[in-house]
Scaffold this motif. Structure first.
Motif, PDB file in Angstrom:
ATOM      1  N   ASN A  59      43.275  38.626  40.169  1.00  0.00           N
ATOM      2  CA  ASN A  59      43.538  37.840  41.373  1.00  0.00           C
ATOM      3  C   ASN A  59      44.535  38.535  42.298  1.00  0.00           C
ATOM      4  N   SER A  60      44.875  39.784  41.987  1.00  0.00           N
ATOM      5  CA  SER A  60      45.859  40.495  42.802  1.00  0.00           C
ATOM      6  C   SER A  60      45.285  40.781  44.187  1.00  0.00           C
ATOM      7  N   PRO A  61      46.142  41.004  45.183  1.00  0.00           N
ATOM      8  CA  PRO A  61      45.644  41.330  46.528  1.00  0.00           C
ATOM      9  C   PRO A  61      44.719  42.547  46.520  1.00  0.00           C
ATOM     10  N   GLN A  62      45.025  43.541  45.669  1.00  0.00           N
ATOM     11  CA  GLN A  62      44.193  44.740  45.617  1.00  0.00           C
ATOM     12  C   GLN A  62      42.780  44.414  45.133  1.00  0.00           C
ATOM     13  N   MET A  63      42.672  43.573  44.103  1.00  0.00           N
ATOM     14  CA  MET A  63      41.347  43.251  43.577  1.00  0.00           C
ATOM     15  C   MET A  63      40.622  42.258  44.467  1.00  0.00           C
ATOM     16  N   LEU A  64      41.355  41.377  45.140  1.00  0.00           N
ATOM     17  CA  LEU A  64      40.706  40.473  46.094  1.00  0.00           C
ATOM     18  C   LEU A  64      40.078  41.267  47.243  1.00  0.00           C
ATOM     19  N   GLU A  65      40.736  42.354  47.642  1.00  0.00           N
ATOM     20  CA  GLU A  65      40.166  43.212  48.681  1.00  0.00           C
ATOM     21  C   GLU A  65      38.874  43.859  48.186  1.00  0.00           C
ATOM     22  N   VAL A  66      38.878  44.331  46.930  1.00  0.00           N
ATOM     23  CA  VAL A  66      37.678  44.935  46.347  1.00  0.00           C
ATOM     24  C   VAL A  66      36.545  43.912  46.287  1.00  0.00           C
ATOM     25  N   LEU A  67      36.837  42.704  45.812  1.00  0.00           N
ATOM     26  CA  LEU A  67      35.811  41.666  45.706  1.00  0.00           C
ATOM     27  C   LEU A  67      35.254  41.279  47.074  1.00  0.00           C
ATOM     28  N   THR A  68      36.131  41.228  48.053  1.00  0.00           N
ATOM     29  CA  THR A  68      35.677  40.916  49.411  1.00  0.00           C
ATOM     30  C   THR A  68      34.730  42.002  49.930  1.00  0.00           C
ATOM     31  N   GLN A  69      35.059  43.256  49.642  1.00  0.00           N
ATOM     32  CA  GLN A  69      34.196  44.366  50.062  1.00  0.00           C
ATOM     33  C   GLN A  69      32.838  44.302  49.357  1.00  0.00           C
ATOM     34  N   ILE A  70      32.852  43.972  48.069  1.00  0.00           N
ATOM     35  CA  ILE A  70      31.585  43.828  47.345  1.00  0.00           C
ATOM     36  C   ILE A  70      30.740  42.742  47.986  1.00  0.00           C
ATOM     37  N   GLU A  71      31.381  41.607  48.298  1.00  0.00           N
ATOM     38  CA  GLU A  71      30.642  40.492  48.886  1.00  0.00           C
ATOM     39  C   GLU A  71      30.046  40.863  50.244  1.00  0.00           C
ATOM     40  N   MET A 130      53.106  31.643  41.620  1.00  0.00           N
ATOM     41  CA  MET A 130      52.592  31.260  42.937  1.00  0.00           C
ATOM     42  C   MET A 130      51.565  32.270  43.435  1.00  0.00           C
ATOM     43  N   LYS A 131      51.845  33.592  43.190  1.00  0.00           N
ATOM     44  CA  LYS A 131      50.922  34.623  43.642  1.00  0.00           C
ATOM     45  C   LYS A 131      49.578  34.492  42.941  1.00  0.00           C
ATOM     46  N   ASN A 132      49.628  34.242  41.631  1.00  0.00           N
ATOM     47  CA  ASN A 132      48.380  34.112  40.892  1.00  0.00           C
ATOM     48  C   ASN A 132      47.575  32.918  41.381  1.00  0.00           C
ATOM     49  N   SER A 133      48.280  31.803  41.680  1.00  0.00           N
ATOM     50  CA  SER A 133      47.600  30.606  42.160  1.00  0.00           C
ATOM     51  C   SER A 133      46.946  30.867  43.512  1.00  0.00           C
ATOM     52  N   THR A 134      47.692  31.534  44.397  1.00  0.00           N
ATOM     53  CA  THR A 134      47.140  31.868  45.705  1.00  0.00           C
ATOM     54  C   THR A 134      45.936  32.780  45.571  1.00  0.00           C
ATOM     55  N   GLY A 135      46.064  33.778  44.684  1.00  0.00           N
ATOM     56  CA  GLY A 135      44.962  34.700  44.460  1.00  0.00           C
ATOM     57  C   GLY A 135      43.748  34.012  43.893  1.00  0.00           C
ATOM     58  N   LYS A 136      43.955  33.069  42.987  1.00  0.00           N
ATOM     59  CA  LYS A 136      42.843  32.332  42.389  1.00  0.00           C
ATOM     60  C   LYS A 136      42.112  31.521  43.449  1.00  0.00           C
ATOM     61  N   ASN A 137      42.877  30.870  44.329  1.00  0.00           N
ATOM     62  CA  ASN A 137      42.246  30.081  45.393  1.00  0.00           C
ATOM     63  C   ASN A 137      41.414  30.969  46.312  1.00  0.00           C
ATOM     64  N   ALA A 138      41.968  32.155  46.641  1.00  0.00           N
ATOM     65  CA  ALA A 138      41.237  33.081  47.517  1.00  0.00           C
ATOM     66  C   ALA A 138      39.987  33.590  46.808  1.00  0.00           C
ATOM     67  N   ARG A 139      40.088  33.830  45.512  1.00  0.00           N
ATOM     68  CA  ARG A 139      38.928  34.305  44.758  1.00  0.00           C
ATOM     69  C   ARG A 139      37.855  33.222  44.683  1.00  0.00           C
ATOM     70  N   ASP A 140      38.270  31.982  44.470  1.00  0.00           N
ATOM     71  CA  ASP A 140      37.311  30.878  44.382  1.00  0.00           C
ATOM     72  C   ASP A 140      36.537  30.687  45.680  1.00  0.00           C
ATOM     73  N   ALA A 141      37.134  31.134  46.790  1.00  0.00           N
ATOM     74  CA  ALA A 141      36.473  30.978  48.085  1.00  0.00           C
ATOM     75  C   ALA A 141      35.320  31.966  48.263  1.00  0.00           C
ATOM     76  N   LEU A 142      35.265  33.014  47.431  1.00  0.00           N
ATOM     77  CA  LEU A 142      34.165  33.972  47.520  1.00  0.00           C
ATOM     78  C   LEU A 142      32.886  33.339  46.998  1.00  0.00           C
ATOM     79  N   LYS A 143      31.756  33.702  47.579  1.00  0.00           N
ATOM     80  CA  LYS A 143      30.492  33.070  47.224  1.00  0.00           C
ATOM     81  C   LYS A 143      29.788  33.745  46.061  1.00  0.00           C
ATOM     82  N   GLY A 144      30.054  35.018  45.833  1.00  0.00           N
ATOM     83  CA  GLY A 144      29.322  35.770  44.811  1.00  0.00           C
ATOM     84  C   GLY A 144      29.801  35.500  43.401  1.00  0.00           C
TER      85      GLY A 144
END
Length: 340
Positions: free
Chosen positions: A23-35, A1-15
């Protein structure tokens, strides 16, 4: 479930972050900061342990900015001797010194309108730090041997595995340069803090490295993946990639089993055992996971190195890459084994 949630959040990024796996919360935070900061005209400092992927973050910052059509120029501050670094960074005029027969454009000029990535920035000599600070603040450089001001437009990204605040306190890094580089800091988490990303990384490396090594590996056994997920990974993602490469070589097209993984990953945490027959049997079963019964650690290492050497058709360069050791170390080992 966590991976699925993380994938959905990652797919929402535009870059485009295809090179950064997770897809972990830690890497989603990094990707959000990059964006958020990819196109903001300020310096970015990337901090993280060795092997966490700092250069991938620098590449993502560049590729998702308006500067993506221009060059990203990388300088490894630890790899260039300090006496040569000024010339590498700022260039020189013809006849600036003996042997300088023509003008040389330094890294700042090469990165004009693009991104200049200074890796291992903490290793930059104290003598060069004020010149770097002046170039960043003024947007101007001078060639060695020259007096003409040259305008440069670069986006500066720096990375280090050291704590720059501690380096400032120790007097090895200038405080004013630190604050100039630290427009925004991206902290990359170590792999042990995002173990949920390990299955994704293993799948990625299996596909990529199997193609590179021309091996058709059938997948990875659940018990092998469990060992990878429970290992602390002091070398982070870089160490995981090397472990997968070794496993691919030893699997020879089969499913990756625990015996195909490096010994230090297979080694179980041995519990204190008593003298009962059950305890002795359990201890022997644990040891069997490490290496064949009867081999010392030195003998197991020798077998591991020689087997890899044979599989690489006695190519020392490829063998050293697979084992993650230098060619000098490999040659020394092979001489010891009488196999050079």
């Amino acid at each position: 479930m966590k991976n699925s949630t993380g994938k959905n959040a990652r797919d929402a990024l535009k870059g485009d972050y295809a090179g950064i796996i997770g897809n972990s919360p830690q890497m989603l935070e990094v990707l959000t900061q990059i964006e958020l900061f990819a196109d903001v005209p300020i310096s970015v400092l990337i901090q993280g342990e060795t092997g966490t992927g700092k250069e991938l973050v620098a590449e993502a910052l560049h590729q998702n900015s308006r500067r993506a059509q221009e060059q990203k120029v990388t300088v490894n501050c630890a790899a260039i001797p300090s006496e040569l670094m000024e010339n590498e960074m700022f260039g020189h005029d013809a006849e600036a010194y003996t042997g300088a027969t023509k003008e040389h454009r330094g890294k700042f000029e090469q990165a004009h309108k693009g991104t200049l990535f200074l890796d291992e920035i903490a290793e930059l000599s104290l003598l060069l730090q004020p010149k770097l600070l002046r170039a960043v603040e003024s947007g101007e450089i001078e060639h060695l041997g020259g007096s003409k001001k040259i305008r440069v437009d670069v986006r500066l990204v720096a990375a280090t595995n050291r704590d720059l605040e501690e380096a400032v306190s120790a007097g090895t890094f200038r405080q004013d340069l630190y604050h100039r580089l630290d427009g925004f800091t991206i902290y990359l988490p170590p792999l042990r803090e995002r173990a949920g990303d390990i299955p994704l990384l293993v799948d990625y490396f299996l596909e990529k490295e199997s193609q590179r090594l021309k091996r058709d590996v059938g997948g990875i056994a659940p018990e092998s993946l469990a060992l990878l997920e429970n290992y602390p990974w002091p070398g982070n993602v870089r160490e995981l990639r090397k472990a997968v490469v070794c496993a691919i070589v030893f699997a020879q097209g089969d499913v990756i089993l625990p015996t195909h993984l490096p010994v230090k990953i297979r080694k179980p945490v041995l519990q204190t055992v008593g003298t009962s027959p059950e305890d002795i049997q359990a201890s022997e079963e644990q040891l069997q996971q490490i290496s064949p019964i009867g081999l010392t650690l030195a003998e197991a290492e020798q077998q591991y190195i020689l087997d890899t050497y044979e599989l690489m058709n006695k190519n020392q360069t490829k063998t050293s890459e697979v084992l993650g050791i230098s060619r000098k170390t490999l040659r020394s080992k092979l001489r010891t084994y009488g196999a050079d």
